[in-house]
Write an enzyme that holds these catalytic residues in place. Structure first.
Site, short mmCIF file in Angstrom:
data_model
loop_
_atom_site.label_atom_id
_atom_site.label_comp_id
_atom_site.label_asym_id
_atom_site.label_seq_id
_atom_site.Cartn_x
_atom_site.Cartn_y
_atom_site.Cartn_z
N ASP A 67 47.74 29.90 82.72
CA ASP A 67 47.87 29.59 81.19
C ASP A 67 47.13 30.92 79.96
OD1 ASP A 67 45.47 28.50 81.31
OD2 ASP A 67 46.29 26.76 81.07
N ASN A 136 43.04 14.33 78.42
CA ASN A 136 43.85 13.55 78.17
C ASN A 136 44.50 13.93 79.30
OD1 ASN A 136 45.09 16.39 78.15
ND2 ASN A 136 45.36 16.53 75.80
N HIS A 138 45.79 16.55 80.78
CA HIS A 138 46.55 18.39 80.52
C HIS A 138 45.89 18.96 82.42
CE1 HIS A 138 44.29 20.26 78.64
NE2 HIS A 138 44.09 20.89 79.80
P1 PGA Z 1 36.97 21.75 80.74
O1 PGA Z 1 38.77 22.38 81.34
O2 PGA Z 1 36.91 22.25 83.31
O3 PGA Z 1 36.89 23.18 80.27
O4 PGA Z 1 36.89 20.53 81.26
C1 PGA Z 1 39.90 21.94 81.81
C2 PGA Z 1 41.08 21.74 81.28
O5 PGA Z 1 41.09 21.36 80.20
O6 PGA Z 1 42.37 21.75 82.22
#
Ligand code: PGA
Length: 248
Positions: A67, A136, A138
């Site tokens: 992304d 959440n 995702h």
């Molecule tokens: P993080 O993010 O590794 O900073 O916890 C993971 C994500 O949002 O996919």
């Protein structure tokens, strides 16, 4: 789903890097799906070390990132293009033209999304997709409620994601509200998936991802249906799981 629990973030980074190393050594022409965020930083650091000290060769590897934020130039330090350059691409032998991120500052977003999907297909699909997970649920930026059938598309970020990512920006108002992300269908099409999570903040969503009902409200639950998923957790992220060792 194979779940591996290790004792620390450093061990997690080493284990995840070893999975990627194995993929690249077995098939030097591998197509890797890559992720950003704080969790994979140690994995990239370990891969860089393996490149420098153990001749791990990335010269024939193609990468596709999950992304990118919308309306952010690759030169912006908050962009994922910048993150990838800083943490990985500039430190290993991978040429720019072998690396791909959605061009989210382009005008015709739909065309960009279609081109991204076509390019992944033209390379034979993703061999190994690295994933983090949002609190959440995702994966990529596929937020709760997004369709399991989605291809690469523009996404409105969830309030929780905006809050979680505000730590990387001067203020929460600076966090972009939109991003382009591979869809769940794109991620699910990867031949192998490697998901990593660290810290007690992720314990609840990890439990839900593994034991919860498969549903778009928790996008990561779709991984229960994939035939080849490895999940590597540190003990804090695994805190709510019943068993602490590998199970299938
Ligand atoms: P993080 O993010 O590794 O900073 O916890 C993971 C994500 O949002 O996919």
């Amino acid at each position: 789903m194979k779940v591996i629990v290790v004792s620390s973030y450093d061990e997690l980074s080493i284990s995840a890097a070893e999975v990627i190393e194995h993929q690249v050594r077995v098939n030097p022409f591998s197509v890797l799906g890559l992720a950003t965020g704080s969790t994979p930083i140690g994995t990239y650091r370990t891969l860089v070390k393996k490149h420098l000290e153990e001749k791990l060769d990335f010269s024939r590897v193609t990468t596709f990132n999950l992304d990118e934020y919308c309306n952010i130039e690759p030169s912006n330090p908050q962009s994922y293009a910048y993150f990838m350059k800083e943490n990985f691409f500039s430190k290993v032998n991978i040429a720019d033209h072998m690396t791909n991120l959605p061009e989210s500052h382009a005008e015709d977003i739909e065309a960009v999304c279609m081109a991204y999907e076509n390019k992944i297909s033209s390379r034979g699909g993703i061999d190994l997709q690295l994933l983090g997970i949002g609190r959440n649920g995702h994966i990529g930026f596929n937020e709760p409620g997004d369709s399991f059938k989605s291809d690469t598309h523009r996404i409105k970020l969830d309030e929780r994601t905006i809050k979680d990512n505000a730590r990387f920006f001067k203020s929460i108002d600076d966090v972009p509200r939109y991003a382009i992300s591979m869809g769940i269908k794109t991620i699910f099409s990867a031949k192998k998936i490697l998901l990593i999570a660290s810290g007690v903040d992720k314990a609840e969503i990890i439990y839900e991802m593994i034991h919860g009902q498969v549903r778009p409200a928790v996008p990561a639950t779709i991984l229960q249906m994939h035939p080849d998923v490895t999940v590597i957790l540190d003990k804090d992220a695994a805190a709510l799981l019943e068993r602490r060792r590998t199970f299938n």
